[in-house]
Design an enzyme around this catalytic site. Structure first.
Site, PDB file in Angstrom:
ATOM      1  N   GLU A  80       0.886  -1.322   0.082  1.00  0.00           N
ATOM      2  CA  GLU A  80       0.026   0.018   0.026  1.00  0.00           C
ATOM      3  C   GLU A  80       0.905   1.303  -0.101  1.00  0.00           C
ATOM      4  OE1 GLU A  80      -2.816  -0.002  -0.572  1.00  0.00           O
ATOM      5  OE2 GLU A  80      -4.472   1.187   0.535  1.00  0.00           O
ATOM      6  N   SER A  89      -6.838  -0.356  -0.494  1.00  0.00           N
ATOM      7  CA  SER A  89      -7.946  -0.104   0.504  1.00  0.00           C
ATOM      8  C   SER A  89      -8.024   1.368   1.018  1.00  0.00           C
ATOM      9  CB  SER A  89      -7.815  -1.071   1.597  1.00  0.00           C
ATOM     10  OG  SER A  89      -6.692  -1.234   1.977  1.00  0.00           O
ATOM     11  N   HIS A  96     -12.019  -3.400  -5.114  1.00  0.00           N
ATOM     12  CA  HIS A  96     -11.414  -3.658  -3.837  1.00  0.00           C
ATOM     13  C   HIS A  96     -12.172  -4.928  -3.211  1.00  0.00           C
ATOM     14  CE1 HIS A  96     -11.906  -2.039   0.753  1.00  0.00           C
ATOM     15  NE2 HIS A  96     -10.966  -2.451   0.540  1.00  0.00           N
TER      16      HIS A  96
END
Ligand code: NAD
Length: 732
Positions: free
Chosen positions: A415, A442, A463
């Protein structure tokens, strides 16, 4: 054209064939009942008919259930007396099925009557099993993919056409309970060992075997119509039966926390029905069934979990773009999410190229599929061939060249925007111009990540929730420039992997996490205020949430919460509203209490990772206030924290369809399923009352509960969300 037709053969066996016009699977509607009754009357009256077989004209299935609009019509047709309309309608169904069951027998002597067999080529659900249960013998074709059962409880009702009463009398309360209370479905062989069907026969001998039985002059009196009938396992006043009912009551309450009206009503129908003769038991079943149907929870659950979920799965919001089904998908990053995405894609028959930085990591990601299939083989749910076929589809590699020919990429690397941007650029060098690029981020805005692509119209968010193979929702996020083909591609892909999609616009935390975070934060805030943690988590569980907010943070990890809090704070600056939450989270992080993964968090855990109870250190730091709040207030704080976020998401255009808001909330984070979702809940309590409560909560706890302008306006006008925004109602 009618859905039921009858032909009597030379041996005097009348075969009634159910074949719903225009549907791939039979569905019972109001006219269907009348047609079936007319044919039964005719067969019973015709001296040339020796017996009857009820079967289906659809290959591989008997029936999928009842058209739930039948129930809505019974209610609507009764005007001012909807409960009466429903009760009379349900008793009408009972009368037809009872006619089949009694089949012309003398009511006193049980003499006479004609044998009626049900012959099921395959799937038989809901009313599709309640009709067979009223027949004298159930034959099922040996069709391993068929599903047989009574799944009504899953949408907030229970079997109300005699299925409850008959199954309990046939199997006993204990054996019937997983089928009724959990809606457990079985294949024919398991249905036979459970005692639901009587015989499993080769598919091509189905009718012949049923006919053989019909002509064998069988005894057709149901055990419960015989004198001296005893319920298997004992009725409630029998010592063994007593134990069953006491246990079942406790188990149902432990599972549902009293939050699901249907489970409780079902149990009451079973218990009270077991104390009285069969026909009275049917009336009791009908009373409880109507009680559940009159509860707004059942309509809300049916709407969200049945009608709207199915509409979304069928592409209710799909742009009008030609078929975009995926043939070859590239998965970037073979970590927890990448491995799961690979698994579900291969299971759906797609070719998958799984890429990671090191070959070992890619191989480990592929091994996840092998492990999953091994577990399936052990449980009899998969075979070596299926495992080999799935693994054959997966190429685990570090070589980007293998991505050539992919029509969809799903990126699930770290991420980190820089890492994601580099991966995006490198992928786009090797894939064709028709390939859609999706990110599984996310928290990072899709529109920002799309800047790494020279084709932002072909860039989208897909997602997933963890664990991918279990979680049924997929949140599709449109960036500012995402085009219709990317949306169609994502929707077609989600349909291939048989999950439920929602499509939302890009904004911080999209839709689901945006609502979950305030739920967790409200729970943590209460800890800081001195509210007992058990009160906080239990308040949530009694609302029907699978886990309370504190337990949820332990599951997802405290450091993830701290990381999100830091990132949000730096993005929002002075507007950041959650300092009180951070105090607790950062302190827990500093104490090394990171949640289940570190075996210490809000809870203590034993060596095996089993939760032991709340950590006493928490109460030492945040002592319990002497005056604990009212349960209702705690529940409203937890509910409104989420629901207001959903309303704001709608107001801001992040959500375009309230159906997606409701279905998504239940599937993604288990939002009180009995309510039908956040918007359905607001409709149940009424927007005027909701606005009033928000005003009170805002005054007492702060502006995060301030009534959103949209809710205020709707409250003033007395509007409901489904009245104002329901797209399906618009289309109808
Ligand atoms: P993870 O750390 O388990 O896996 C990430 C994988 O990406 C690692 O195997 C890593 O080696 C690989 N990777 C990193 N850089 C790479 C590169 N340049 N090329 C190829 N592979 C590379 O992380 P995860 O939990 O699977 O999460 C992945 C993504 O999914 C993140 O964006 C995360 O926010 C998102 N996500 C996670 C969850 C969750 O619950 N974990 C849920 C939804 C979305």
């Amino acid at each position: 054209m009618t859905d039921f037709t009858m032909k009597t053969d030379a041996d005097g066996v009348a075969i009634i064939t159910w074949d719903t016009v225009g549907k791939s699977m039979n569905v019972m509607n109001g006219q269907g009942f009348l047609d079936l009754e007319a044919l039964i009357d005719k067969a019973l009256a015709d001296e040339a008919v020796k017996g009857v077989i009820i079967t289906s004209g659809k290959e591989g299935s008997f029936a999928g259930g009842m058209d739930l609009n039948v129930i809505a019509k019974m209610r609507d047709d009764a005007g001012d007396e909807p409960a009466k309309g429903l009760f009379d309608g349900v008793m009408g169904m009972h009368a037809i099925l009872r006619k089949i069951e009694r089949a012309g027998m003398d009511p006193k002597t049980n003499k006479g009557g004609k044998p009626i067999a049900a012959a099921l080529p395959g799937t038989a659900l809901g009313i599709g099993l309640e009709i067979p249960l009223a027949c004298h013998r159930i034959f099922a074709a040996d069709n391993a993919s068929a599903k047989i059962g009574l799944p009504e409880i899953m949408v907030g009702i229970f079997p109300g056409a005699g299925g409850t009463t008959r199954l309990v009398r046939k199997l006993g309360a204990m054996a019937a309970s997983p089928l009724l209370l959990e809606g457990k479905l079985n294949d024919p062989k398991k249905a036979k060992s459970a005692g639901v069907v009587d015989e499993v026969v080769p598919a091509d001998e189905l009718i012949a075997k049923a006919k053989e039985w019909v002509l064998s002059n069988p005894s057709i009196v149901k055990p419960w119509d015989e004198k001296g009938y005893k319920m298997p396992g004992g009725a409630p006043y029998h010592p063994a039966g007593f134990m069953t009912f006491v246990g079942a009551s406790a188990m149902v309450n432990a599972k549902t926390q009293g939050a699901f009206p249907a489970a409780k009503a079902l149990l009451s129908a079973v218990y009270e029905g077991a104390l009285v003769p069969f026909d009275t038991a049917l009336r009791i079943e009908a009373r409880w069934f109507v009680n559940v149907l009159m509860n707004p929870s059942s309509s809300a659950m049916i709407r969200s979990l049945f009608i709207n979920k199915e509409a979304l799965e069928k592409g209710a919001n799909r742009p009008d773009v030609p078929d975009q089904r995926v043939k070859k998908v590239g998965v970037m990053g073979a970590g927890m999410m990448g491995a799961g995405i690979t698994l579900v894609s291969a299971m759906a028959g797609m070719q998958v190229v799984l890429i990671d930085q090191k070959q070992e990591a890619a191989d480990k990601g592929k091994a996840y599929t092998a492990d999953y299939m091994d577990k399936g083989i052990k449980r009899g749910k998969a075979t070596e061939e299926k495992k080999a076929a799935a693994l054959e589809l997966i190429t685990a590699t570090t070589d980007y060249a293998a991505l050539a020919g992919c029509d969809l990429i799903i990126e699930a690397v770290f991420e980190d925007p820089a890492v994601k941007a580099e991966v995006t650029r490198n992928v786009l060098k090797v894939v064709g111009d028709d390939c859609i690029f999706a990110t599984n981020t996310s928290t990072l805005p899709i529109s920002e990540l799309a800047k790494a692509s020279d084709r932002p119209e072909d860039f989208i968010g897909i997602h997933f929730f963890s664990p991918v193979e279990k979680m049924m929702l997929v949140e599709i996020i449109k960036g500012q420039k995402t085009g219709p083909r990317a949306v169609a591609k994502a929707l077609d892909y989600v349909r291939q992997i048989r999950k439920t999609p929602i499509v939302v616009n890009d904004a911080r935390f999209f839709y689901c996490n945006r609502c979950i975070i305030p739920y967790i934060n409200e729970g943590i805030r209460m800890v800081a205020e001195g509210v007992a943690p058990a009160l906080i988590d239990n308040a949530a569980r009694q609302l029907g949430f699978p886990v309370g907010p504190l337990q949820l943070v332990d599951e997802t990890s405290i450091d993830l919460g701290a990381k999100i809090a830091r990132a949000t704070k730096s993005a929002m600056g002075a507007d950041y509203p959650d300092e009180a939450v951070d105090e607790v989270i950062f302190w827990m992080e500093g104490e090394g209490r990171l949640g289940r993964k570190s075996n210490v968090g809000f809870f203590d855990y034993d060596d095996k990772g089993k939760r032991q109870g709340y950590w006493p250190g928490l109460a030492a730091k945040y002592p319990h206030a002497e005056d604990q709040p009212d349960l209702h207030e705690v529940q409203h704080r937890l509910m409104f924290a989420q629901v207001l976020e959903a309303v704001r998401a709608l107001e801001e255009g992040v959500l375009e369809d309230i159906r997606e808001g409701d279905v998504g909330a239940i599937l993604a984070w288990g939002f009180a399923p009995w309510s039908g979702g956040p918007f359905s809940w607001l409709d149940i309590i009424g927007t005027p009352y909701a606005a009033e409560r928000c005003d009170e909560l805002a005054e007492k706890f702060g502006p995060r509960f301030a009534t959103p302008a949209l809710l205020r306006e709707m409250a003033d006008k007395g509007q409901s969300f489904y009245g104002r925004f329901d797209k399906q109602a618009d289309a109808a």
